[in-house]
Design a protein around this motif. Structure first.
Motif, PDB file in Angstrom:
ATOM      1  N   LYS A 220       0.855  -1.184   0.000  1.00 41.92           N
ATOM      2  CA  LYS A 220       0.000   0.000   0.000  1.00 41.92           C
ATOM      3  C   LYS A 220       0.886   1.226   0.000  1.00 41.92           C
ATOM      4  O   LYS A 220       1.824   1.319   0.810  1.00 41.92           O
ATOM      5  N   PHE A 221       0.598   2.167  -0.875  1.00 37.66           N
ATOM      6  CA  PHE A 221       1.343   3.426  -0.938  1.00 37.66           C
ATOM      7  C   PHE A 221       0.455   4.499  -0.309  1.00 37.66           C
ATOM      8  O   PHE A 221      -0.563   4.892  -0.874  1.00 37.66           O
ATOM      9  N   LYS A 222       0.851   4.959   0.887  1.00 38.23           N
ATOM     10  CA  LYS A 222      -0.016   5.809   1.698  1.00 38.23           C
ATOM     11  C   LYS A 222       0.557   7.223   1.836  1.00 38.23           C
ATOM     12  O   LYS A 222       1.760   7.380   2.078  1.00 38.23           O
ATOM     13  N   PRO A 223      -0.293   8.240   1.747  1.00 42.54           N
ATOM     14  CA  PRO A 223       0.180   9.594   2.035  1.00 42.54           C
ATOM     15  C   PRO A 223       0.459   9.758   3.526  1.00 42.54           C
ATOM     16  O   PRO A 223      -0.181   9.126   4.367  1.00 42.54           O
ATOM     17  N   VAL A 224       1.427  10.597   3.840  1.00 43.41           N
ATOM     18  CA  VAL A 224       1.800  10.884   5.219  1.00 43.41           C
ATOM     19  C   VAL A 224       1.744  12.392   5.417  1.00 43.41           C
ATOM     20  O   VAL A 224       2.245  13.154   4.574  1.00 43.41           O
ATOM     21  N   ARG A 225       1.135  12.818   6.495  1.00 49.37           N
ATOM     22  CA  ARG A 225       1.054  14.262   6.759  1.00 49.37           C
ATOM     23  C   ARG A 225       2.460  14.851   6.831  1.00 49.37           C
ATOM     24  O   ARG A 225       3.343  14.330   7.528  1.00 49.37           O
ATOM     25  N   PHE A 226       2.641  15.964   6.123  1.00 43.38           N
ATOM     26  CA  PHE A 226       3.964  16.574   5.990  1.00 43.38           C
ATOM     27  C   PHE A 226       3.804  18.078   6.113  1.00 43.38           C
ATOM     28  O   PHE A 226       3.405  18.762   5.165  1.00 43.38           O
ATOM     29  N   ASP A 227       4.065  18.621   7.299  1.00 41.83           N
ATOM     30  CA  ASP A 227       3.917  20.063   7.513  1.00 41.83           C
ATOM     31  C   ASP A 227       4.764  20.507   8.701  1.00 41.83           C
ATOM     32  O   ASP A 227       5.358  19.689   9.409  1.00 41.83           O
ATOM     33  N   SER A 228       4.807  21.827   8.909  1.00 34.18           N
ATOM     34  CA  SER A 228       5.666  22.387   9.950  1.00 34.18           C
ATOM     35  C   SER A 228       5.195  22.011  11.348  1.00 34.18           C
ATOM     36  O   SER A 228       6.010  21.938  12.281  1.00 34.18           O
ATOM     37  N   ASP A 229       3.903  21.770  11.519  1.00 36.05           N
ATOM     38  CA  ASP A 229       3.413  21.377  12.838  1.00 36.05           C
ATOM     39  C   ASP A 229       3.956  20.009  13.232  1.00 36.05           C
ATOM     40  O   ASP A 229       4.415  19.804  14.357  1.00 36.05           O
ATOM     41  N   VAL A 230       3.911  19.059  12.305  1.00 33.70           N
ATOM     42  CA  VAL A 230       4.482  17.738  12.579  1.00 33.70           C
ATOM     43  C   VAL A 230       5.980  17.872  12.851  1.00 33.70           C
ATOM     44  O   VAL A 230       6.513  17.264  13.790  1.00 33.70           O
ATOM     45  N   PHE A 231       6.659  18.689  12.055  1.00 32.39           N
ATOM     46  CA  PHE A 231       8.094  18.866  12.250  1.00 32.39           C
ATOM     47  C   PHE A 231       8.401  19.447  13.624  1.00 32.39           C
ATOM     48  O   PHE A 231       9.411  19.078  14.252  1.00 32.39           O
ATOM     49  N   SER A 232       7.551  20.341  14.119  1.00 34.96           N
ATOM     50  CA  SER A 232       7.801  20.939  15.437  1.00 34.96           C
ATOM     51  C   SER A 232       7.806  19.875  16.531  1.00 34.96           C
ATOM     52  O   SER A 232       8.549  19.994  17.514  1.00 34.96           O
ATOM     53  N   HIS A 233       6.999  18.829  16.361  1.00 34.28           N
ATOM     54  CA  HIS A 233       7.016  17.743  17.343  1.00 34.28           C
ATOM     55  C   HIS A 233       8.332  16.973  17.276  1.00 34.28           C
ATOM     56  O   HIS A 233       8.858  16.540  18.318  1.00 34.28           O
ATOM     57  N   PHE A 234       8.877  16.820  16.072  1.00 37.67           N
ATOM     58  CA  PHE A 234      10.185  16.187  15.964  1.00 37.67           C
ATOM     59  C   PHE A 234      11.250  17.038  16.657  1.00 37.67           C
ATOM     60  O   PHE A 234      12.135  16.497  17.343  1.00 37.67           O
ATOM     61  N   VAL A 235      11.176  18.359  16.483  1.00 39.70           N
ATOM     62  CA  VAL A 235      12.154  19.254  17.117  1.00 39.70           C
ATOM     63  C   VAL A 235      12.093  19.117  18.637  1.00 39.70           C
ATOM     64  O   VAL A 235      13.137  19.124  19.313  1.00 39.70           O
ATOM     65  N   HIS A 236      10.890  18.954  19.193  1.00 39.07           N
ATOM     66  CA  HIS A 236      10.773  18.727  20.641  1.00 39.07           C
ATOM     67  C   HIS A 236      11.514  17.448  21.043  1.00 39.07           C
ATOM     68  O   HIS A 236      12.202  17.414  22.067  1.00 39.07           O
ATOM     69  N   LEU A 237      11.367  16.403  20.232  1.00 40.81           N
ATOM     70  CA  LEU A 237      12.073  15.157  20.525  1.00 40.81           C
ATOM     71  C   LEU A 237      13.583  15.341  20.407  1.00 40.81           C
ATOM     72  O   LEU A 237      14.353  14.732  21.169  1.00 40.81           O
ATOM     73  N   ARG A 238      14.003  16.174  19.445  1.00 33.87           N
ATOM     74  CA  ARG A 238      15.444  16.455  19.317  1.00 33.87           C
ATOM     75  C   ARG A 238      15.961  17.103  20.602  1.00 33.87           C
ATOM     76  O   ARG A 238      17.073  16.761  21.075  1.00 33.87           O
ATOM     77  N   ASN A 239      15.194  18.021  21.181  1.00 32.84           N
ATOM     78  CA  ASN A 239      15.586  18.637  22.449  1.00 32.84           C
ATOM     79  C   ASN A 239      15.577  17.612  23.586  1.00 32.84           C
ATOM     80  O   ASN A 239      16.440  17.633  24.470  1.00 32.84           O
ATOM     81  N   THR A 240      14.604  16.710  23.553  1.00 31.59           N
ATOM     82  CA  THR A 240      14.527  15.660  24.568  1.00 31.59           C
ATOM     83  C   THR A 240      15.742  14.746  24.485  1.00 31.59           C
ATOM     84  O   THR A 240      16.249  14.268  25.506  1.00 31.59           O
ATOM     85  N   PHE A 241      16.216  14.494  23.271  1.00 29.20           N
ATOM     86  CA  PHE A 241      17.425  13.677  23.100  1.00 29.20           C
ATOM     87  C   PHE A 241      18.593  14.331  23.829  1.00 29.20           C
ATOM     88  O   PHE A 241      19.355  13.647  24.537  1.00 29.20           O
ATOM     89  N   ASP A 242      18.772  15.636  23.689  1.00 31.73           N
ATOM     90  CA  ASP A 242      19.850  16.332  24.390  1.00 31.73           C
ATOM     91  C   ASP A 242      19.664  16.246  25.905  1.00 31.73           C
ATOM     92  O   ASP A 242      20.640  16.080  26.657  1.00 31.73           O
ATOM     93  N   TRP A 243      18.410  16.362  26.337  1.00 31.38           N
ATOM     94  CA  TRP A 243      18.138  16.230  27.773  1.00 31.38           C
ATOM     95  C   TRP A 243      18.568  14.854  28.260  1.00 31.38           C
ATOM     96  O   TRP A 243      19.261  14.723  29.268  1.00 31.38           O
ATOM     97  N   ASP A 244      18.171  13.823  27.518  1.00 27.55           N
ATOM     98  CA  ASP A 244      18.431  12.451  27.937  1.00 27.55           C
ATOM     99  C   ASP A 244      19.924  12.137  27.921  1.00 27.55           C
ATOM    100  O   ASP A 244      20.438  11.493  28.843  1.00 27.55           O
ATOM    101  N   ARG A 245      20.633  12.592  26.891  1.00 28.96           N
ATOM    102  CA  ARG A 245      22.031  12.219  26.715  1.00 28.96           C
ATOM    103  C   ARG A 245      22.996  13.136  27.461  1.00 28.96           C
ATOM    104  O   ARG A 245      24.084  12.704  27.821  1.00 28.96           O
ATOM    105  N   GLU A 246      22.615  14.402  27.677  1.00 29.96           N
ATOM    106  CA  GLU A 246      23.585  15.353  28.215  1.00 29.96           C
ATOM    107  C   GLU A 246      23.061  16.141  29.416  1.00 29.96           C
ATOM    108  O   GLU A 246      23.616  16.051  30.513  1.00 29.96           O
ATOM    109  N   VAL A 247      21.991  16.921  29.207  1.00 29.94           N
ATOM    110  CA  VAL A 247      21.560  17.872  30.227  1.00 29.94           C
ATOM    111  C   VAL A 247      21.154  17.176  31.515  1.00 29.94           C
ATOM    112  O   VAL A 247      21.466  17.646  32.620  1.00 29.94           O
ATOM    113  N   SER A 248      20.467  16.029  31.417  1.00 28.68           N
ATOM    114  CA  SER A 248      19.989  15.343  32.619  1.00 28.68           C
ATOM    115  C   SER A 248      21.129  14.930  33.544  1.00 28.68           C
ATOM    116  O   SER A 248      20.922  14.759  34.756  1.00 28.68           O
ATOM    117  N   LYS A 249      22.325  14.788  32.996  1.00 32.80           N
ATOM    118  CA  LYS A 249      23.473  14.368  33.800  1.00 32.80           C
ATOM    119  C   LYS A 249      24.086  15.533  34.582  1.00 32.80           C
ATOM    120  O   LYS A 249      25.020  15.328  35.363  1.00 32.80           O
TER     121      LYS A 249
END
Length: 275
Positions: A220-249
């Motif tokens: 099945k070839f399915k469309p996927v929502r692609f917009d700045s709002d979805v990307f902003s959620h990824f950016v939050h996860l990118r910040n969480t990655f820094d928290w988990d790997r560096e800042v939390s320590k």
């Protein structure tokens, strides 16, 4: 300007490294691992239970002589399943890349378990008629410091017959899941594309995202929502990655006081700074 890009594993995460500058950024899938996955615990438990039921005589025989060995066998059930599925996914992705690039492939040379994937991907190519723009290049974000290798950038016809540029991903898993939208947004909103030789070009305009969910029985070839709002959620996860790997320590300091069993004492600022 990035040079050739390599990958390394650190602390269970994948990082992409610019060979010229040694700049190191986390991979998209490692950033996505910051998403909570509460379903994994019951899934792992179910996989272990199925392994026990499906191998009762063998497990009983092992346990009679080596209890720890039997425990290890069952404990590793979910990892064995995951490895098997990952191997199938890797073989399928290699096959799909060669096919999308137009390589002539003799079905007789394909491993038996890959033949259904070959047939389904061939049908996808015949029906959708995608034009390949790029495949398996690295999307690199200077702005948010991440990178990832995407499956394909395609031109296809939309419902109105207009040509659109689509960033696409092949999935051979049991189903497709919402985090694929975060993955596609991360790739599509990156700053640059880097090919295997290290050549870097600005990210082209992308109109949409799609996922090809392909198994040994269907596609099945399915469309996927692609917009700045979805990307902003990824950016939050990118910040969480820094928290988990560096800042939390760095957030818990040395004690002002400590004790136990009559050994309580104040620790002075001079003592804390000297330790």
């Amino acid at each position: 300007m990035a040079g050739k890009v390599s990958t390394i594993q650190r602390g269970g995460s994948r990082f992409y490294v610019d060979a010229d500058t040694d700049v190191k950024v986390p991979g998209v899938t490692s950033v996505l691992s910051m998403l909570p996955k509460p379903f994994l615990t019951p899934w792992a438990a179910k996989t272990t239970a199925e392994a026990a039921v499906d191998n009762l005589p063998a497990v009983a025989s092992i346990a009679a002589h080596d209890r720890d060995g039997a425990v290890d066998f069952l404990k590793g059930a979910y990892r064995r399943y995951t490895k098997t599925r990952a191997n199938i996914g890797s073989e399928a992705h290699d096959l799909f890349e060669r096919m999308i690039r137009g390589e002539s492939i003799d079905p007789a040379d394909i491993p038996a378990r890959m033949v259904p994937y070959y047939e389904n991907f061939s049908e996808f190519l015949d029906v959708v008629q995608p034009e390949l723009v790029r495949a398996e290049d690295v999307a690199w974000s200077d702005t948010y410091q991440y990178a990832g290798s995407f499956d394909a950038l395609l031109r296809i016809k939309d419902d109105d017959g207009q040509t659109v540029t689509v960033i696409a991903d092949w999935k051979t898993s049991k189903d497709t899941y919402p985090d694929v939208a975060l993955q596609m947004a991360a790739y599509g909103f990156a700053d640059r594309l880097i090919d295997p030789e290290g050549n870097s070009v600005p990210m082209p305009d992308i109109d949409a995202a799609a996922v090809l969910h392909i198994t040994d029985t269907r596609w099945k070839f399915k469309p996927v929502r692609f917009d700045s709002d979805v990307f902003s959620h990824f950016v939050h996860l990118r910040n969480t990655f820094d928290w988990d790997r560096e800042v939390s320590k760095t957030v818990i300091g040395k004690p002002f006081a400590q004790g136990g069993i009559g050994n309580a004492r104040i620790i002075t600022g001079t003592q804390r700074r000297g330790k």
